[in-house]
Each structure stands twice: as structure tokens, then as C-alpha cells.
Motif scaffolding. Structure first.
Motif, PDB file in Angstrom:
ATOM      1  N   GLU A 254       0.816  -1.212   0.000  1.00 48.39           N
ATOM      2  CA  GLU A 254       0.000   0.000   0.000  1.00 48.39           C
ATOM      3  C   GLU A 254       0.851   1.264   0.000  1.00 48.39           C
ATOM      4  O   GLU A 254       0.522   2.259  -0.661  1.00 48.39           O
ATOM      5  N   GLN A 255       1.962   1.242   0.742  1.00 51.10           N
ATOM      6  CA  GLN A 255       2.778   2.448   0.884  1.00 51.10           C
ATOM      7  C   GLN A 255       3.559   2.800  -0.385  1.00 51.10           C
ATOM      8  O   GLN A 255       4.139   3.888  -0.462  1.00 51.10           O
ATOM      9  N   GLU A 256       3.521   1.942  -1.367  1.00 53.91           N
ATOM     10  CA  GLU A 256       4.125   2.290  -2.652  1.00 53.91           C
ATOM     11  C   GLU A 256       3.478   3.562  -3.191  1.00 53.91           C
ATOM     12  O   GLU A 256       4.136   4.373  -3.872  1.00 53.91           O
ATOM     13  N   GLY A 257       2.208   3.768  -2.867  1.00 48.46           N
ATOM     14  CA  GLY A 257       1.506   4.952  -3.332  1.00 48.46           C
ATOM     15  C   GLY A 257       2.072   6.250  -2.789  1.00 48.46           C
ATOM     16  O   GLY A 257       1.837   7.325  -3.368  1.00 48.46           O
ATOM     17  N   LEU A 258       2.832   6.188  -1.692  1.00 49.03           N
ATOM     18  CA  LEU A 258       3.419   7.391  -1.102  1.00 49.03           C
ATOM     19  C   LEU A 258       4.487   8.015  -1.997  1.00 49.03           C
ATOM     20  O   LEU A 258       4.751   9.220  -1.908  1.00 49.03           O
ATOM     21  N   VAL A 259       5.104   7.187  -2.838  1.00 48.50           N
ATOM     22  CA  VAL A 259       6.229   7.673  -3.665  1.00 48.50           C
ATOM     23  C   VAL A 259       6.061   7.283  -5.128  1.00 48.50           C
ATOM     24  O   VAL A 259       7.023   7.286  -5.885  1.00 48.50           O
ATOM     25  N   ALA A 260       4.855   6.959  -5.513  1.00 48.23           N
ATOM     26  CA  ALA A 260       4.618   6.437  -6.860  1.00 48.23           C
ATOM     27  C   ALA A 260       4.993   7.415  -7.958  1.00 48.23           C
ATOM     28  O   ALA A 260       5.292   7.010  -9.092  1.00 48.23           O
ATOM     29  N   ASP A 261       5.014   8.706  -7.650  1.00 43.80           N
ATOM     30  CA  ASP A 261       5.306   9.709  -8.673  1.00 43.80           C
ATOM     31  C   ASP A 261       6.793  10.027  -8.802  1.00 43.80           C
ATOM     32  O   ASP A 261       7.176  10.908  -9.585  1.00 43.80           O
ATOM     33  N   LEU A 262       7.632   9.320  -8.054  1.00 43.44           N
ATOM     34  CA  LEU A 262       9.070   9.586  -8.078  1.00 43.44           C
ATOM     35  C   LEU A 262       9.822   8.430  -8.738  1.00 43.44           C
ATOM     36  O   LEU A 262       9.449   7.270  -8.578  1.00 43.44           O
ATOM     37  N   PRO A 263      10.908   8.718  -9.471  1.00 42.95           N
ATOM     38  CA  PRO A 263      11.654   7.656 -10.163  1.00 42.95           C
ATOM     39  C   PRO A 263      12.442   6.794  -9.185  1.00 42.95           C
ATOM     40  O   PRO A 263      12.824   7.243  -8.100  1.00 42.95           O
ATOM     41  N   ASP A 264      12.705   5.548  -9.585  1.00 46.98           N
ATOM     42  CA  ASP A 264      13.443   4.629  -8.715  1.00 46.98           C
ATOM     43  C   ASP A 264      14.870   5.096  -8.461  1.00 46.98           C
ATOM     44  O   ASP A 264      15.473   4.748  -7.443  1.00 46.98           O
ATOM     45  N   ASP A 265      15.448   5.868  -9.393  1.00 41.81           N
ATOM     46  CA  ASP A 265      16.807   6.376  -9.195  1.00 41.81           C
ATOM     47  C   ASP A 265      16.775   7.796  -8.629  1.00 41.81           C
ATOM     48  O   ASP A 265      17.652   8.616  -8.933  1.00 41.81           O
ATOM     49  N   PHE A 266      15.803   8.062  -7.775  1.00 37.21           N
ATOM     50  CA  PHE A 266      15.649   9.403  -7.222  1.00 37.21           C
ATOM     51  C   PHE A 266      16.929   9.892  -6.562  1.00 37.21           C
ATOM     52  O   PHE A 266      17.224  11.090  -6.566  1.00 37.21           O
ATOM     53  N   ARG A 267      17.721   8.973  -6.015  1.00 35.80           N
ATOM     54  CA  ARG A 267      18.955   9.348  -5.332  1.00 35.80           C
ATOM     55  C   ARG A 267      19.911  10.105  -6.246  1.00 35.80           C
ATOM     56  O   ARG A 267      20.805  10.833  -5.764  1.00 35.80           O
TER      57      ARG A 267
END
Length: 295
Positions: A254-267
Motif C-alpha cells: 500500500e505504501q508504494e503509493g506514497l512515492v509512486a510519482d518519483l523515479p526509482d533512481d531518485f537518489r
């Protein structure tokens, strides 16, 4: 922890901050205690110990929260650690959860070799896991007890409900079985990006995510299987923790929705390099870690 501290170079508050005599410090500060692999930069810590109740009280008296020095706090005392924060210096709980049976088995083997622990029991080397599971030294529903603040006495369904509610309201949850996805989510949620040397930091991260200190892939110890007497005995000792873990697995999705708009390589997004020549820094500023090398 190794990825956040060693690769992201975040400043920790943990028991390591009071080594090298820093338990005698009277003012809050960032320190670089000795330790770690030779030739590598030492990691920064705040000079407090947040892994004990006494250490938490000392940190509070030293003005830990309002100092703003720590990026992350390590503690098993989530209720006591609440005293470290203020309305103007808030925190968010996050951790990596492990399946209760895997955790219990790991504890069985750990207590056989952990000479530094007061619970060290070398005689366990002669025991079977089933003997341990049926003994009076095996942990009982450790996660539920910690989260419900019910460290002794019998548990009931109300304690499980409290533990679930604490996790739902307060925690960003991670799973040991999804460690790379967990790390990526934490980076996105807390907006952690590389600012020291992105190329080297990414190599560090890949090393740990692929089987370094955060991995249990090299652990070849015997593990019980469902249906084994030892597995069933451990399940009985962790009946609430197993229900809690099932809830955590659902919450993780469920918490995937908290960051769904950000890319996996956000770092790597808007990353800068304070160790490069010439150095670069983010607009909001960044204090480059001091280069103190382990001998």
C-alpha cells in the motif's frame, strides 16, 4: 544502516556516537569515531547513544532535537525516543521488518557467538532449534511487545491491534525480503539524494544491495520448514508476530503509493559532488563530511 550511513553519508545517532570517549562530551556535536574498514572515510555520528533509555535522556538534556544534527536515529525504544523530538523537530519511524520465524532462528544462532551480549549463551551450540523454541529463553512475540509497549505479561488481541495501529500511523515499513525496493522507497520518501561523490556512492550502494552487510545471502545455517516441530514451536511463540508481519506485508504494498510519482533512481536526481574538483553543492547548501580516514 550501512547503506544510509556509509553510502549516503547520513549522520546517525546510535551507540557508536559515544565511543572514543564521546560519552563524556558536554555539548552536542558531530563526531567521527574510529572504526570500519582501513583506508575508508569514517562515518559521522552525533555524540549521543540513542540505543539505551539513559542515553536517550542524556541526548534530550543536551538538546538533541533542536540541534538538527542527525539525519537518522537508531533505537529499540520507540516510546522513550519520542522524548527526543519536539513540535519543531519531528521524526518519522522507519525500519526493515524480518519474518518472525527467520528472526527467531537468527537469534538462536546469534546468542551462540555474541560474547559481547549479556544474553550470550555458548551452551546453545549444543541445542537444537526445537529445544530453543520450547525453552524459557526464546523470545515471545517480540515485535508485538515492542510496538504495543507490553514487554512482559500475557498478550491479547488488543495488543496486536495497538501494534498494527502504531505501524499504520507512524512507520514507513520495509521488508528484508525486498531490501532493494525498501531502500529505494526510503530514498524517495525522505528525499535522499547523493551529494558527496555520486559515482562512488552508487558503487557503494550496489555493493551492499547486491550482497554486502545488509544481505543474509551468505547465511547457510539450518532453518526449520513449515510442518517441522521446531517451526511449529516457534510459530506458537510468535503467533501475534506472524499476524502482524502479514499486515506489514500488505502495508508495504500500500505504501508504494506514497512515492509512486518519483523515479526509482531518485537518489541521482539533482545530485551534486562536494568531493569533486571543482566541488558542486545543492542550492540549499550541504556540509561535506570531514575526510577522517580509518587506519
Amino acid at each position: 544502516k550501512d547503506t544510509i550511513g556509509g553510502c549516503h553519508r547520513k549522520i546517525w545517532a546510535s551507540e557508536f556516537g559515544v565511543t572514543d570517549g564521546h560519552d563524556q562530551d558536554t555539548e552536542i556535536a558531530v563526531v567521527y569515531p574510529a572504526g570500519g574498514e582501513a583506508g575508508l572515510d569514517r562515518s559521522p555520528f552525533v555524540n549521543v547513544d540513542t540505543t539505551t533509555v539513559a542515553g536517550i535522556e542524556r541526548a534530550k538534556q543536551m538538546g538533541f532535537a533542536d540541534s538538527g544534527l542527525a539525519d537518522a536515529v537508531v533505537t529499540p525504544f520507540i516510546y522513550e525516543a519520542n522524548e527526543l523530538f519536539t513540535p519543531t523537530a519531528k521524526g518519522r519511524l522507519f525500519t526493515v521488518f524480518r519474518h518472525p520465524i527467520d528472526r527467531a532462528v537468527s537469534m538462536f544462532y546469534y546468542l551462540q557467538v555474541a560474547t559481547w551480549e549479556p544474553t550470550y549463551k555458548p551452551e546453545l551450540k549444543e541445542w537444537t532449534i526445537e529445544q530453543y523454541a520450547k525453552s524459557d529463553i526464546v523470545e515471545n512475540n517480540w515485535m508485538t511487545r515492542q510496538l504495543a509497549n507490553a514487554l512482559s505479561g500475557d498478550l491479547n488481541d488488543d495488543h496486536l491491534k495497538i501494534a498494527m495501529e502504531v505501524i499504520r500511523r507512524k512507520f514507513l515499513v520495509g521488508l528484508m525480503t525486498e531490501i532493494d525496493k525498501t531502500m529505494s522507497r526510503a530514498e524517495k520518501f525522505f528525499r535522499w539524494t547523493f551529494h558527496v561523490n555520486p559515482v562512488n556512492q552508487e558503487k557503494c550502494r550496489e555493493s551492499l544491495m547486491g550482497g554486502g552487510a545488509n544481505s543474509n545471502s551468505k547465511n547457510k545455517k539450518e532453518k526449520p520448514k513449515p510442518g517441522d516441530a521446531s517451526y511449529e514451536a516457534l510459530s506458537w511463540q510468535n503467533n501475534y508476530d506472524l499476524q502482524l508481519y502479514a499486515y506489514i506485508e500488505r502495508l508495504f504494498e500500500e505504501q508504494e503509493g506514497l512515492v509512486a510519482d518519483l523515479p526509482d533512481d531518485f537518489r541521482m536526481v539533482d545530485s551534486t559532488c562536494c568531493k569533486c574538483d571543482p566541488p558542486t553543492y545543492p542550492p540549499e547548501g550541504f556540509e561535506c563530511p570531514v575526510a577522517v580516514v580509518n587506519n
